[in-house]
Design a protein around this motif. Structure first.
Motif, PDB file in Angstrom:
ATOM      1  N   ASN A 404      16.111   0.526  -9.160  1.00  0.00           N
ATOM      2  CA  ASN A 404      16.403   2.084  -8.516  1.00  0.00           C
ATOM      3  C   ASN A 404      15.103   2.956  -7.840  1.00  0.00           C
ATOM      4  OD1 ASN A 404      15.251   2.106 -11.081  1.00  0.00           O
ATOM      5  ND2 ASN A 404      16.011   3.572 -11.573  1.00  0.00           N
ATOM      6  N   MET A 405      14.627   1.857  -6.910  1.00  0.00           N
ATOM      7  CA  MET A 405      13.247   2.136  -6.597  1.00  0.00           C
ATOM      8  C   MET A 405      13.274   3.280  -5.112  1.00  0.00           C
ATOM      9  SD  MET A 405       9.649   2.586  -6.740  1.00  0.00           S
ATOM     10  CE  MET A 405       9.433   1.310  -7.586  1.00  0.00           C
ATOM     11  N   ASP A 406      12.956   3.986  -4.539  1.00  0.00           N
ATOM     12  CA  ASP A 406      12.928   4.172  -3.570  1.00  0.00           C
ATOM     13  C   ASP A 406      11.339   4.681  -2.735  1.00  0.00           C
ATOM     14  OD1 ASP A 406      15.163   5.699  -3.298  1.00  0.00           O
ATOM     15  OD2 ASP A 406      14.462   8.028  -3.625  1.00  0.00           O
ATOM     16  N   VAL A 407      11.546   4.169  -1.393  1.00  0.00           N
ATOM     17  CA  VAL A 407      10.510   3.609  -1.075  1.00  0.00           C
ATOM     18  C   VAL A 407      10.239   4.279   0.621  1.00  0.00           C
ATOM     19  CG1 VAL A 407       9.037   1.515  -0.027  1.00  0.00           C
ATOM     20  CG2 VAL A 407      10.285   1.260  -1.870  1.00  0.00           C
ATOM     21  N   VAL A 408       9.138   5.237   0.190  1.00  0.00           N
ATOM     22  CA  VAL A 408       8.863   5.431   2.308  1.00  0.00           C
ATOM     23  C   VAL A 408       7.298   4.619   2.260  1.00  0.00           C
ATOM     24  CG1 VAL A 408       8.250   7.994   3.553  1.00  0.00           C
ATOM     25  CG2 VAL A 408      10.018   7.400   2.088  1.00  0.00           C
ATOM     26  N   ASN A 593      16.151  10.972 -10.955  1.00  0.00           N
ATOM     27  CA  ASN A 593      16.351   9.616 -11.605  1.00  0.00           C
ATOM     28  C   ASN A 593      15.882   8.577 -10.637  1.00  0.00           C
ATOM     29  OD1 ASN A 593      17.642  11.578 -13.821  1.00  0.00           O
ATOM     30  ND2 ASN A 593      19.563  11.528 -12.142  1.00  0.00           N
ATOM     31  N   GLN A 594      15.127   8.175  -9.582  1.00  0.00           N
ATOM     32  CA  GLN A 594      14.957   7.183  -8.800  1.00  0.00           C
ATOM     33  C   GLN A 594      13.061   6.668  -9.247  1.00  0.00           C
ATOM     34  OE1 GLN A 594      18.528   6.187  -7.802  1.00  0.00           O
ATOM     35  NE2 GLN A 594      17.038   4.884  -6.686  1.00  0.00           N
ATOM     36  N   ARG A 595      12.992   5.720  -9.472  1.00  0.00           N
ATOM     37  CA  ARG A 595      11.470   5.600  -9.058  1.00  0.00           C
ATOM     38  C   ARG A 595      11.481   5.983  -8.061  1.00  0.00           C
ATOM     39  NH1 ARG A 595       9.020   1.519 -13.116  1.00  0.00           N
ATOM     40  NH2 ARG A 595      10.562   0.924 -14.516  1.00  0.00           N
ATOM     41  N   LYS A 596       9.791   6.025  -7.413  1.00  0.00           N
ATOM     42  CA  LYS A 596       9.073   6.499  -5.679  1.00  0.00           C
ATOM     43  C   LYS A 596       7.737   5.637  -5.553  1.00  0.00           C
ATOM     44  CE  LYS A 596      10.880  10.171  -7.581  1.00  0.00           C
ATOM     45  NZ  LYS A 596      11.349  10.436  -8.328  1.00  0.00           N
ATOM     46  N   ALA A 597       8.353   5.224  -4.955  1.00  0.00           N
ATOM     47  CA  ALA A 597       6.033   4.703  -3.884  1.00  0.00           C
ATOM     48  C   ALA A 597       6.430   5.256  -2.641  1.00  0.00           C
ATOM     49  CB  ALA A 597       6.749   3.003  -3.878  1.00  0.00           C
ATOM     50  N   LEU A 598       5.296   5.635  -2.567  1.00  0.00           N
ATOM     51  CA  LEU A 598       5.019   5.838  -1.052  1.00  0.00           C
ATOM     52  C   LEU A 598       4.078   5.070  -1.133  1.00  0.00           C
ATOM     53  CD1 LEU A 598       4.619   7.496   1.181  1.00  0.00           C
ATOM     54  CD2 LEU A 598       2.824   9.029  -0.348  1.00  0.00           C
ATOM     55  N   ILE A 599       4.427   4.468   0.412  1.00  0.00           N
ATOM     56  CA  ILE A 599       3.166   3.327   0.956  1.00  0.00           C
ATOM     57  C   ILE A 599       2.288   3.853   2.190  1.00  0.00           C
ATOM     58  CG2 ILE A 599       2.680   1.281   1.673  1.00  0.00           C
ATOM     59  CD1 ILE A 599       5.120  -0.057  -0.243  1.00  0.00           C
ATOM     60  N   LEU A 600       0.832   4.245   1.999  1.00  0.00           N
ATOM     61  CA  LEU A 600       0.458   4.311   3.741  1.00  0.00           C
ATOM     62  C   LEU A 600      -0.285   3.209   3.548  1.00  0.00           C
ATOM     63  CD1 LEU A 600      -1.313   7.610   1.838  1.00  0.00           C
ATOM     64  CD2 LEU A 600       1.064   7.582   3.460  1.00  0.00           C
ATOM     65  N   GLU A 601      -0.247   2.817   4.957  1.00  0.00           N
ATOM     66  CA  GLU A 601      -0.693   1.725   5.945  1.00  0.00           C
ATOM     67  C   GLU A 601      -1.990   2.947   6.273  1.00  0.00           C
ATOM     68  OE1 GLU A 601      -0.684  -1.762   6.167  1.00  0.00           O
ATOM     69  OE2 GLU A 601       0.642  -2.646   4.838  1.00  0.00           O
ATOM     70  N   GLU A 602      -2.413   1.747   6.915  1.00  0.00           N
ATOM     71  CA  GLU A 602      -3.376   2.332   7.463  1.00  0.00           C
ATOM     72  C   GLU A 602      -3.820   4.430   7.911  1.00  0.00           C
ATOM     73  OE1 GLU A 602      -6.496   0.042   7.555  1.00  0.00           O
ATOM     74  OE2 GLU A 602      -5.454  -1.518   7.367  1.00  0.00           O
ATOM     75  N   LYS A 621      -2.802  12.565  -8.181  1.00  0.00           N
ATOM     76  CA  LYS A 621      -1.927  13.065  -9.875  1.00  0.00           C
ATOM     77  C   LYS A 621      -1.226  13.398 -10.251  1.00  0.00           C
ATOM     78  CE  LYS A 621      -6.997  14.484 -10.569  1.00  0.00           C
ATOM     79  NZ  LYS A 621      -7.659  15.787 -11.449  1.00  0.00           N
ATOM     80  N   THR A 622       0.105  14.018  -9.421  1.00  0.00           N
ATOM     81  CA  THR A 622       1.500  14.730  -9.307  1.00  0.00           C
ATOM     82  C   THR A 622       2.346  13.040  -9.730  1.00  0.00           C
ATOM     83  OG1 THR A 622       0.331  16.555  -8.421  1.00  0.00           O
ATOM     84  CG2 THR A 622       2.641  16.446  -9.100  1.00  0.00           C
ATOM     85  N   VAL A 623       2.318  12.892  -8.787  1.00  0.00           N
ATOM     86  CA  VAL A 623       3.745  11.819  -8.503  1.00  0.00           C
ATOM     87  C   VAL A 623       3.157  11.223 -10.103  1.00  0.00           C
ATOM     88  CG1 VAL A 623       1.750   9.739  -8.053  1.00  0.00           C
ATOM     89  CG2 VAL A 623       3.746  10.330  -6.497  1.00  0.00           C
ATOM     90  N   ARG A 624       3.022  10.998 -10.572  1.00  0.00           N
ATOM     91  CA  ARG A 624       3.163  10.305 -12.242  1.00  0.00           C
ATOM     92  C   ARG A 624       3.794  10.991 -13.180  1.00  0.00           C
ATOM     93  NH1 ARG A 624      -1.426  10.271 -16.795  1.00  0.00           N
ATOM     94  NH2 ARG A 624       1.182   9.859 -17.923  1.00  0.00           N
ATOM     95  N   LYS A 625       3.908  11.997 -12.887  1.00  0.00           N
ATOM     96  CA  LYS A 625       4.818  12.777 -13.302  1.00  0.00           C
ATOM     97  C   LYS A 625       6.288  12.925 -12.734  1.00  0.00           C
ATOM     98  CE  LYS A 625       1.563  16.479 -14.436  1.00  0.00           C
ATOM     99  NZ  LYS A 625       1.189  17.772 -13.783  1.00  0.00           N
ATOM    100  N   PHE A 626       6.642  11.974 -11.877  1.00  0.00           N
ATOM    101  CA  PHE A 626       7.901  12.348 -11.450  1.00  0.00           C
ATOM    102  C   PHE A 626       8.548  10.679 -10.660  1.00  0.00           C
ATOM    103  CE2 PHE A 626       6.483  16.084  -9.457  1.00  0.00           C
ATOM    104  CZ  PHE A 626       7.182  17.582 -10.379  1.00  0.00           C
ATOM    105  N   GLY A 628       6.375   8.087  -9.640  1.00  0.00           N
ATOM    106  CA  GLY A 628       5.840   7.273  -8.723  1.00  0.00           C
ATOM    107  C   GLY A 628       4.985   7.228  -9.335  1.00  0.00           C
ATOM    108  N   GLU A 629       4.887   6.526  -7.573  1.00  0.00           N
ATOM    109  CA  GLU A 629       3.193   5.986  -7.153  1.00  0.00           C
ATOM    110  C   GLU A 629       2.686   5.733  -5.743  1.00  0.00           C
ATOM    111  OE1 GLU A 629       3.799   1.454  -6.958  1.00  0.00           O
ATOM    112  OE2 GLU A 629       4.470   2.035  -8.209  1.00  0.00           O
TER     113      GLU A 629
END
Length: 781
Positions: A404-408, A593-602, A621-626, A628-629
């Motif tokens: 259950n992961m949201d990926v941006v 209720n969702q895991r979240k990942a923000l991926i920043l390429e170059e 620092k904040t993303v871990r509280k929600f 996320g990564e």
């Protein structure tokens, strides 16, 4: 039990620790005990658990049946009794024996060797499997058994027992260590491995049992015998006798100075292979032993004797000529200390491969967080161009989406277009006709807080000063005060303010002169007005900050922003990246209720400015509280060397570091190691990436180093052909697959037809792709 040293861990100290552990066990047991350790190497076909998702099914099919080399380890403790015609029951001896066994078990548990005492049923099965030389979980049967002077025949198979030492002429190296070092090529030279690690590479074998037995004799009686032997040799002047006296003196000094125990030791390697291949296997073993300075017994005619002695607890059957005397430290150097990688116990796992090409499941976040190995889920990825970085990231994202992961993703090279299309995600590209827009000023009173205000201050500072600029304390305070008053007036009943950049710009041009006048402070209002004018109504970029973004994106599980067209636009790249990150922040707060990942390429490099430092630090620092990564990905060495913002805002808040092939950076690796806090041990692992001789019988793959916390491991990234054509970044392959998807309507049907057509055509894959692109339709045979 399990050997505590993981294969290719590069941790020389782990071998020493296990050596000390075994030494302690010998001292716990004391006189009259036998310690028998059996390490069984056997090949088991890989049998994956069923998968529901198409690509994971193809992954399973790709590896199903591949021979996986497994290591099983058994430790048997035997208490010798006085030899006589009758056995006398002694309850005290039995009680002492049980106490010793429990002490050893506790020591092994403390060392995380995971010992378990076998039941009678398990012991019986182990003995039967050794008799059949068939291991694993599959069915087996005992075959015809025919011992000869050179081997033991079992039907079409042959078993050869190779004693490591001929007690009549002990040919061992003068010095032994707890490990040896690889010397295959420059990249792996000096890499620590087990003394017997060559057993993994024995050709054509079906099973290998390495039998290691230590007998602890009565120490004083043994010392007395040595003294008598020394006197006997010293009484006859002869060079050979003088050497014997010298050896005995060295041994006695070692025992006296270091408190070592004298032990009798026996080693034998028992190899099972098809009868036609047994000699090839034995030749390899003997050659490998020669390279260690060990000359094995060439006249081991007691094959059945040696095989019987390999049964658990049957070391007492070994004859005097099968033992040799040495110190416990020297004896334990040749004990096997390694084990293969294993699946980690977790419900949130991704699958890579170990270094022999067998899938292994690891938890990239939850388990390391629970055990304290890491404190956040953020990741930093570094790999030069062509190292397989995009391929690894596609594999990671594909498996993240199984949960259950949201990926941006913010991408600059169309690396994720295939995976996004496969999953039906949103793929948003920048163009002058259809720019990526957002209205970050449009918020409710409930959404307005200190964090949102800081984000808007950062955005305005970025618009004004640019990515490479900085704002003074006075300038930042003026912007903060202006935003506060803007929203205070906008939230008044009946204000009628249309929240947008346009209204803020108009408000700021009125309010800032008032602040300047009241506070008598310097502020370049003309520069502020002129620079920000291009984002205002009628300006070049008027739509970017004034048009509301697609609100449905907040509920999309997979969103890719492709901003390749902005790579060289120093004005828009950081602004658009910041806008996208604001979308992620909204997802982070609203989809709890969702895991979240923000991926920043170059693209994240555009944010490496003093203005953005606090925002990046806050976000990481904040993303871990929600739940996320954030994953920052780069290929440029200059991105991490000499940039304090990268270290303070990103690396210090990324407890997981992922490195692809680092050979291109080797000349500058001291600087990288310092920034990433990579120890010498970890560097040894890193420089073995793609350098081992482990490509036989495998599809194309790359290796990756993943450090969670302070220690890392090297894994393989190997996937099915279906996954490859979803991940591919090659434009011709993308186009050809797209033609099939358009024709067949779905990725699974298109990939199956695509690969079937490659096979039917008889063409190399590259030629087939070229032909499909030329005719712009699927192959019609």
């Amino acid at each position: 039990m399990k050997n505590p040293v993981v294969q290719y861990a590069a941790a020389a100290g782990d071998y020493d620790e296990f050596q000390n552990l075994l030494t302690g066990i010998i001292k716990i047991l004391g006189d009259g005990y036998l310690l028998q350790k059996q390490d069984i190497l056997h090949k088991t076909p890989f049998d994956p658990a069923p998968a529901a998702e198409y690509l994971q099914q193809k992954f399973n099919a790709h590896f199903a049946g591949r021979a996986a080399l497994r290591t099983d380890t058994y430790l048997t403790i035997t208490r010798q009794v006085k030899k006589g015609r009758f056995y006398t029951y002694d309850p005290k001896q039995l009680r002492d024996f049980r106490t010793a066994v429990h002490k050893v078990t506790d020591v092994l548990k403390a060392a995380k060797c995971e010992p378990s005492i076998l039941s009678e049923k398990q012991i019986t099965e182990l003995v039967r499997r050794i008799l059949a030389m068939r291991f694993g979980n599959g069915p087996f049967s005992l075959n015809n058994f025919k011992p000869t002077d050179t081997d033991i025949r079992m039907g079409e198979r042959s078993v050869r027992c190779i004693p490591l030492v001929n007690s009549d002429n002990v040919d061992m190296p003068g010095e032994l260590g707890t490990f040896t070092e690889l010397n295959e090529n420059e990249a792996v030279r000096g890499f620590p491995v087990d003394m017997l690690s060559f057993l993994y590479k024995v050709p054509a074998f079906e099973a290998i049992l390495y039998n290691q037995v230590i007998e602890i004799p009565a120490q004083q009686a043994t010392l007395n015998k040595l003294e008598v032997k020394r006197k006997r040799h010293s009484g006859i002047p002869d060079p050979a006798n003088a050497l014997c006296v010298e050896d005995i003196d060295l041994l006695l000094k070692d025992v006296a100075r270091n408190g070592q125990l004298l032990v009798n030791v026996h080693y034998s390697i028992i190899v099972a292979a098809p009868a036609t291949d047994i000699q090839k296997s034995v030749n390899y073993v003997e050659s490998a032993l020669f390279q260690l300075g060990i000359i094995p017994n060439q006249n081991a005619y007691n094959q059945l004797e040696l095989f019987r002695a390999a049964m658990p607890g049957n070391g007492v059957e070994l004859k005097n000529y099968d033992w040799f005397l040495t110190t416990s430290d020297a004896a334990l150097c040749l004990f096997f200390k390694e084990r293969a990688m294993e699946d980690e116990p977790s419900s949130f796992r991704i699958r890579l491969t170990d270094r022999q090409g067998i899938p292994v499941a690891i938890d990239p976040a939850d388990l390391p967080m629970r055990t304290g190995r890491i404190n956040n889920r953020n990741k930093f990825v570094l790999g030069p161009s062509g190292s397989g970085k995009s391929f690894f990231m596609n594999s990671l994202v594909e498996q993240y989406l199984l949960f259950n992961m949201d990926v941006v993703i913010v991408d600059v090279g169309h690396s994720y277009s295939g995976l996004c299309a496969y999953y039906g995600g949103k793929y948003i590209t920048w163009s002058d006709e259809r720019p990526i827009t957002m209205n970050p000023f449009l918020i409710t009173g409930d959404e307005y807080n200190l964090e949102k205000k800081d984000n808007l201050v950062t955005l305005i500072a970025l618009l004004w000063k640019g990515a490479g600029g900085s704002v003074s304390t006075i300038e930042r305070d003026v912007l903060t005060a202006t935003i506060s008053v803007y929203y205070a007036s906008a939230f008044l009943d009946g204000s009628g303010v249309d929240l947008s950049f346009n209204s803020f710009y108009e408000f700021a041009l009125e309010k800032i002169p008032e602040i300047k006048s009241e506070e008598r402070i310097p502020f370049d209002l003309d520069e502020f007005r002129y620079v920000l004018k291009k984002f205002y109504r009628g300006g070049e970029y008027e739509s970017i900050l004034n048009e509301t973004s697609d609100q449905s994106l907040l509920n999309e599980r997979f969103v890719v922003y492709e901003i390749d067209a902005l790579q060289d636009n120093l004005v828009l790249l950081p602004i658009v990246t910041l806008i996208i990150m604001d979308v992620f922040i909204q997802k982070m707060r609203n989809r709890r209720n969702q895991r979240k990942a923000l991926i920043l390429e170059e693209a994240w490099r555009a944010l490496m400015s003093p203005i953005m430092a606090n925002f990046l630090l806050y976000l990481n620092k904040t993303v871990r509280k929600f739940w996320g990564e954030i994953i920052e990905v780069t290929q440029e060495l200059s991105d991490i060397i000499g940039n304090p913002i990268v270290k303070d805002s990103i690396i210090n808040n990324s407890d997981t570091v992922i490195l692809l092939d680092q050979r291109k950076f080797r000349d500058n690796y001291g600087e990288i190691a310092k920034v990433l806090s990579i120890s010498a041990t970890e560097q040894r692992k890193i420089f073995t990436i793609n350098q081992l001789d482990n490509r036989e019988s495998r599809a194309r793959f790359n290796e990756v180093y993943i450090r969670r916390g302070s220690t890392g491991e090297v894994y393989g990234v190997e996937v099915s052909r279906q996954q490859y054509y979803v991940y591919t970044t090659e434009k011709p392959e993308k186009n050809a697959v797209h033609i099939y998807v358009q024709h067949y309507g779905s990725y699974p049907a298109a990939l199956d037809a695509f690969l079937a057509d490659i096979e039917r055509s008889g063409l190399p894959a590259g030629d087939f792709v070229q032909k499909i692109n030329q005719q712009n339709k699927p192959l019609i045979l």
